[in-house]
Design a protein around this motif. Structure first.
Motif, PDB file in Angstrom:
ATOM      1  N   VAL A   1       0.846  -1.199   0.000  1.00  0.00           N
ATOM      2  CA  VAL A   1       0.000   0.000   0.000  1.00  0.00           C
ATOM      3  C   VAL A   1       0.880   1.247   0.000  1.00  0.00           C
ATOM      4  O   VAL A   1       0.630   2.199  -0.754  1.00  0.00           O
ATOM      5  N   LEU A   2       1.929   1.243   0.816  1.00  0.00           N
ATOM      6  CA  LEU A   2       2.854   2.369   0.873  1.00  0.00           C
ATOM      7  C   LEU A   2       3.513   2.620  -0.487  1.00  0.00           C
ATOM      8  O   LEU A   2       3.725   3.773  -0.881  1.00  0.00           O
ATOM      9  N   LEU A   3       3.820   1.543  -1.201  1.00  0.00           N
ATOM     10  CA  LEU A   3       4.516   1.662  -2.488  1.00  0.00           C
ATOM     11  C   LEU A   3       3.572   1.839  -3.671  1.00  0.00           C
ATOM     12  O   LEU A   3       4.025   1.983  -4.808  1.00  0.00           O
ATOM     13  N   SER A   4       2.263   1.840  -3.424  1.00  0.00           N
ATOM     14  CA  SER A   4       1.304   2.007  -4.520  1.00  0.00           C
ATOM     15  C   SER A   4       1.250   3.471  -4.942  1.00  0.00           C
ATOM     16  O   SER A   4       1.824   4.346  -4.296  1.00  0.00           O
TER      17      SER A   4
ATOM     18  N   HIS B   1      -1.602  -4.405  -9.666  1.00  0.00           N
ATOM     19  CA  HIS B   1      -2.142  -5.745  -9.957  1.00  0.00           C
ATOM     20  C   HIS B   1      -2.153  -6.616  -8.698  1.00  0.00           C
ATOM     21  O   HIS B   1      -3.112  -7.350  -8.446  1.00  0.00           O
ATOM     22  N   ILE B   2      -1.082  -6.551  -7.919  1.00  0.00           N
ATOM     23  CA  ILE B   2      -1.019  -7.355  -6.694  1.00  0.00           C
ATOM     24  C   ILE B   2      -2.107  -6.919  -5.720  1.00  0.00           C
ATOM     25  O   ILE B   2      -2.808  -7.761  -5.147  1.00  0.00           O
ATOM     26  N   LEU B   3      -2.271  -5.630  -5.547  1.00  0.00           N
ATOM     27  CA  LEU B   3      -3.301  -5.135  -4.632  1.00  0.00           C
ATOM     28  C   LEU B   3      -4.698  -5.515  -5.111  1.00  0.00           C
ATOM     29  O   LEU B   3      -5.570  -5.844  -4.295  1.00  0.00           O
ATOM     30  N   ALA B   4      -4.906  -5.512  -6.420  1.00  0.00           N
ATOM     31  CA  ALA B   4      -6.203  -5.946  -6.962  1.00  0.00           C
ATOM     32  C   ALA B   4      -6.428  -7.431  -6.695  1.00  0.00           C
ATOM     33  O   ALA B   4      -7.534  -7.848  -6.336  1.00  0.00           O
TER      34      ALA B   4
END
Length: 137
Positions: free
Chosen positions: A79-82, A117-120
Protein backbone atom coordinates in the motif's frame (compact mmCIF):
# COMPACT_ATOMS: atom_id res chain seq x y z
CA UNK A 1 -1.88 -23.67 10.22
CA UNK A 2 0.61 -22.49 12.80
CA UNK A 3 4.26 -21.98 13.45
CA UNK A 4 7.03 -22.77 11.02
CA UNK A 5 4.75 -24.16 8.30
CA UNK A 6 2.65 -20.98 8.31
CA UNK A 7 5.77 -18.82 8.24
CA UNK A 8 7.15 -20.82 5.30
CA UNK A 9 3.96 -20.29 3.31
CA UNK A 10 4.06 -16.57 4.02
CA UNK A 11 7.70 -16.53 2.87
CA UNK A 12 6.66 -18.19 -0.38
CA UNK A 13 3.86 -15.66 -0.87
CA UNK A 14 6.34 -12.80 -0.40
CA UNK A 15 8.65 -14.45 -2.89
CA UNK A 16 5.88 -15.02 -5.42
CA UNK A 17 4.89 -11.34 -5.26
CA UNK A 18 8.53 -10.33 -5.68
CA UNK A 19 8.81 -12.66 -8.68
CA UNK A 20 5.71 -11.04 -10.18
CA UNK A 21 7.15 -7.56 -9.67
CA UNK A 22 10.39 -8.46 -11.44
CA UNK A 23 8.69 -10.94 -13.82
CA UNK A 24 10.93 -13.83 -12.84
CA UNK A 25 9.48 -17.18 -13.83
CA UNK A 26 12.65 -19.18 -13.36
CA UNK A 27 12.79 -19.73 -9.62
CA UNK A 28 13.73 -23.37 -9.24
CA UNK A 29 14.07 -23.75 -5.51
CA UNK A 30 13.90 -22.01 -2.18
CA UNK A 31 16.67 -21.94 0.36
CA UNK A 32 16.60 -21.49 4.10
CA UNK A 33 19.77 -20.97 6.14
CA UNK A 34 20.58 -24.37 7.60
CA UNK A 35 20.70 -24.66 11.39
CA UNK A 36 19.48 -21.08 11.80
CA UNK A 37 16.36 -20.88 13.94
CA UNK A 38 13.61 -18.75 12.39
CA UNK A 39 15.60 -18.41 9.18
CA UNK A 40 13.91 -16.48 6.40
CA UNK A 41 13.64 -17.65 2.84
CA UNK A 42 16.68 -16.70 0.78
CA UNK A 43 15.66 -16.09 -2.84
CA UNK A 44 18.10 -17.67 -5.26
CA UNK A 45 17.82 -16.13 -8.70
CA UNK A 46 19.64 -16.47 -11.97
CA UNK A 47 19.26 -12.78 -12.78
CA UNK A 48 16.98 -13.37 -15.76
CA UNK A 49 14.26 -10.90 -14.87
CA UNK A 50 12.92 -7.50 -15.82
CA UNK A 51 12.42 -8.39 -19.47
CA UNK A 52 9.81 -6.59 -21.55
CA UNK A 53 8.29 -3.85 -19.36
CA UNK A 54 5.10 -3.88 -21.46
CA UNK A 55 4.31 -7.48 -20.47
CA UNK A 56 2.84 -8.53 -17.14
CA UNK A 57 2.83 -12.30 -16.72
CA UNK A 58 -0.34 -12.55 -14.66
CA UNK A 59 0.15 -16.31 -14.23
CA UNK A 60 2.97 -15.48 -11.81
CA UNK A 61 0.26 -14.33 -9.37
CA UNK A 62 -1.20 -17.87 -9.28
CA UNK A 63 0.43 -18.84 -5.95
CA UNK A 64 -0.94 -15.71 -4.31
CA UNK A 65 -4.42 -16.23 -5.74
CA UNK A 66 -4.42 -19.88 -4.70
CA UNK A 67 -3.26 -19.26 -1.14
CA UNK A 68 -4.78 -15.81 -0.51
CA UNK A 69 -2.67 -15.31 2.59
CA UNK A 70 0.08 -12.72 3.21
CA UNK A 71 1.70 -10.92 6.09
CA UNK A 72 0.08 -7.70 7.29
CA UNK A 73 3.51 -6.05 7.01
CA UNK A 74 3.81 -7.07 3.35
CA UNK A 75 0.37 -5.68 2.60
CA UNK A 76 1.19 -2.44 4.41
CA UNK A 77 4.39 -2.08 2.38
CA UNK A 78 2.54 -2.69 -0.89
CA UNK A 79 0.00 0.00 0.00
CA UNK A 80 2.85 2.37 0.87
CA UNK A 81 4.52 1.66 -2.49
CA UNK A 82 1.30 2.01 -4.52
CA UNK A 83 0.39 5.10 -6.51
CA UNK A 84 3.90 5.58 -7.88
CA UNK A 85 5.70 4.95 -4.60
CA UNK A 86 7.56 1.93 -5.97
CA UNK A 87 9.16 3.84 -8.84
CA UNK A 88 10.00 6.81 -6.60
CA UNK A 89 11.67 4.53 -4.03
CA UNK A 90 13.59 2.59 -6.68
CA UNK A 91 14.75 5.77 -8.45
CA UNK A 92 16.05 7.12 -5.15
CA UNK A 93 17.84 3.93 -4.09
CA UNK A 94 19.22 3.05 -7.52
CA UNK A 95 20.57 6.56 -8.13
CA UNK A 96 23.52 5.60 -5.90
CA UNK A 97 24.41 2.53 -7.96
CA UNK A 98 27.67 2.94 -9.90
CA UNK A 99 25.96 1.75 -13.11
CA UNK A 100 22.97 4.07 -12.71
CA UNK A 101 20.47 4.17 -14.31
CA UNK A 102 19.80 0.54 -13.50
CA UNK A 103 16.17 0.49 -14.64
CA UNK A 104 14.56 2.34 -17.53
CA UNK A 105 11.54 4.57 -16.99
CA UNK A 106 9.44 1.90 -18.71
CA UNK A 107 10.58 -0.69 -16.17
CA UNK A 108 9.86 1.66 -13.28
CA UNK A 109 6.33 2.31 -14.62
CA UNK A 110 5.88 -1.47 -14.97
CA UNK A 111 6.78 -1.95 -11.30
CA UNK A 112 4.14 0.61 -10.29
CA UNK A 113 1.56 -1.11 -12.51
CA UNK A 114 2.41 -4.51 -11.03
CA UNK A 115 1.97 -3.25 -7.47
CA UNK A 116 -1.54 -2.25 -8.53
CA UNK A 117 -2.14 -5.74 -9.96
CA UNK A 118 -1.02 -7.36 -6.69
CA UNK A 119 -3.30 -5.14 -4.63
CA UNK A 120 -6.20 -5.95 -6.96
CA UNK A 121 -5.49 -9.67 -6.57
CA UNK A 122 -5.45 -9.25 -2.81
CA UNK A 123 -8.78 -7.41 -2.92
CA UNK A 124 -10.23 -10.32 -4.90
CA UNK A 125 -8.83 -12.67 -2.24
CA UNK A 126 -10.47 -10.63 0.49
CA UNK A 127 -13.84 -10.86 -1.23
CA UNK A 128 -13.48 -14.58 -1.91
CA UNK A 129 -12.20 -15.42 1.59
CA UNK A 130 -14.79 -13.38 3.46
CA UNK A 131 -12.73 -10.38 4.51
CA UNK A 132 -9.24 -9.08 5.09
CA UNK A 133 -9.00 -10.88 8.43
CA UNK A 134 -8.88 -14.14 6.45
CA UNK A 135 -6.13 -12.87 4.13
CA UNK A 136 -3.75 -10.91 6.33
CA UNK A 137 -1.55 -12.58 8.96
Amino acid sequence: MKGEQSSNILDFMDESMFDFLIQSDIRYHAVYVQDAPNSSLVPMDNGKSLGDPRVDRMDLLAPLLQCCRIRQATYDRLVLLSGGGMSRALREVLAYDPVSPVLSDAHLRAMDRRVTHILAALSACSEREGGWHNVLS
